[in-house]
Design an enzyme around this catalytic site. Structure first.
Site, mmCIF file in Angstrom:
data_model
loop_
_atom_site.group_PDB
_atom_site.id
_atom_site.type_symbol
_atom_site.label_atom_id
_atom_site.label_comp_id
_atom_site.label_asym_id
_atom_site.label_seq_id
_atom_site.Cartn_x
_atom_site.Cartn_y
_atom_site.Cartn_z
ATOM 1 C CG HIS A 139 -2.084 0.894 1.162
ATOM 2 N ND1 HIS A 139 -2.371 1.667 0.055
ATOM 3 C CD2 HIS A 139 -3.062 1.175 2.072
ATOM 4 C CE1 HIS A 139 -3.466 2.362 0.285
ATOM 5 N NE2 HIS A 139 -3.905 2.094 1.491
ATOM 6 C CB CYS A 193 -3.543 2.918 6.949
ATOM 7 S SG CYS A 193 -4.212 1.243 7.109
HETATM 8 N N1 CP Z 1 -6.328 3.609 4.275
HETATM 9 C C1 CP Z 1 -7.045 3.333 3.178
HETATM 10 O O1 CP Z 1 -6.527 2.999 2.116
HETATM 11 O O2 CP Z 1 -8.390 3.527 3.335
HETATM 12 P P1 CP Z 1 -9.527 3.069 2.319
HETATM 13 O O3 CP Z 1 -9.551 1.566 2.291
HETATM 14 O O4 CP Z 1 -10.787 3.647 2.888
HETATM 15 O O5 CP Z 1 -9.223 3.638 0.961
HETATM 16 N N1 NVA Z 2 -4.439 -4.134 5.317
HETATM 17 C C1 NVA Z 2 -5.678 -3.478 5.016
HETATM 18 C C2 NVA Z 2 -5.455 -2.039 4.667
HETATM 19 C C3 NVA Z 2 -6.716 -1.245 4.432
HETATM 20 C C4 NVA Z 2 -6.442 0.144 3.990
HETATM 21 C C5 NVA Z 2 -6.374 -4.213 3.878
HETATM 22 O O1 NVA Z 2 -5.702 -4.608 2.919
HETATM 23 O O2 NVA Z 2 -7.589 -4.400 3.956
#
Ligand code: CP
Ligand code: NVA
Length: 307
Positions: free
Chosen positions: A129, A262
């Site tokens: 991410h 996050c």
């Molecule tokens: N942190 C993040 O990516 O949030 P969303 O899944 O809401 O986009």
């Molecule tokens: N690790 C989480 C992050 C969400 C923003 C996911 O992949 O769902």
């Protein structure tokens, strides 16, 4: 042309250039100065998973830069009915100027990028991410953390992998504490440690949150059940017992340590309500910074097109 698929594809200087663009554009945005850096450009935003922050920040961000965002949910486009990624890429990238994708396997993102005529941005995959980590770095700087000692407590997931790459590239200390069986991907660890050798980053791993958090100035975590892992919820909740970031754990960190998440956050699982609310300013500045950090990334990518 450059894509933004993983932090490992950039040098430290390049990442810092994007951060400094983000800081400059944030200042301008706060002064209500909306410079058309990406005038008349269209950002295609493909989502195969849910999102609040990624969608709102990219759509608002491209608009404030003088362009427009197209929200393309896989439920609505032919990709969701089986049209191949490579065909989707060859169609969409002939019409838009940049693409952001949130999907499952990193290889799907890479396949799209391979066939794309325009820069592609990773809006989250199972592996990484990276836009979130650029945001987190911007936020750490804003809270005065110039010499980060970061403790990541929780699942060895896409967020952790990106923390590994950020730390390895920028050369700061990262301590990762994950339960047994939920460690980071071994190949990603290997790659990060190889990069860390050149940057001087100190990266350590344990199965003990207390060791990780001791005297850290940034403590962070993420959900124990990522998107796509809903079937494993019950066993995961059991495995992560003792990994909550609560007042006891946080008291081991440096006195002025910040807490980042996050989001979305699951209270009383990975973080206690009390710690979440005590650190709400950091957490929601972090959320807002998605808007600013991603503007820096988009403008940088635009400046590095071949044509
Ligand atoms: N942190 C993040 O990516 O949030 P969303 O899944 O809401 O986009
Ligand atoms: N690790 C989480 C992050 C969400 C923003 C996911 O992949 O769902």
């Amino acid at each position: 042309m450059r894509h933004f698929l993983s932090l490992k594809d950039f040098t430290k200087d390049e990442l810092l250039e994007m951060i400094s663009l983000a800081q400059q554009i944030k200042k301008e945005t706060k002064a209500k100065e909306f410079k058309p850096y990406l005038e008349k450009q269209t950002l295609g935003m493909i989502f195969e998973k849910s999102s609040t922050r990624t969608r709102v920040s990219f759509e608002t961000g491209i608009y404030q830069l003088g362009g427009v965002g197209l929200f393309l949910s896989s439920n609505d486009i032919q990709l969701g009915r089986g049209e191949p990624m490579k065909d989707t890429s060859r169609v969409i990238s002939r019409m838009v100027d940049m693409v952001m994708i949130r999907t499952f396997e990193q290889s799907k993102l890479e396949e799209f990028a391979h066939y794309s005529k325009v820069p592609v941005i990773n809006g989250l995959t199972d592996a990484y991410h990276p836009v979130q980590l650029m945001t987190d770095y911007l936020t750490m700087l804003e809270f005065g953390i110039t010499n980060p000692v970061v403790a990541y407590v929780g699942d060895g997931n896409n967020m952790t992998h990106s923390w590994l790459m950020l730390s390895a590239k920028l050369g700061f200390e990262l301590r990762v504490a994950t339960p047994k069986g939920y460690e980071c991907d071994a190949n990603i660890i290997k790659e990060a440690l190889a990069i860390a050798k050149t940057s001087g980053a100190k990266i350590t791993f344990s199965n003990d949150p207390q060791i990780a958090v001791k005297d850290a100035n940034v403590v962070t975590t993420d959900t124990w059940v990522s998107m796509g892992q809903e079937d494993e919820k019950e066993e995961r909740l059991k495995a992560f017992e003792g990994y909550i970031v609560d007042e006891n754990l946080m008291s081991l960190a440096e006195k002025n340590a910040i807490f980042l998440h996050c989001l979305p956050a699951y209270r009383e699982y990975e973080v206690s309500e009390a710690i979440f609310e005590q650190h709400a300013d950091e957490i929601f500045t972090e959320a807002e910074n998605r808007l600013h950090a991603q503007k820096g990334i988009m403008v940088w990518l635009d400046q590095h097109r071949d044509n």
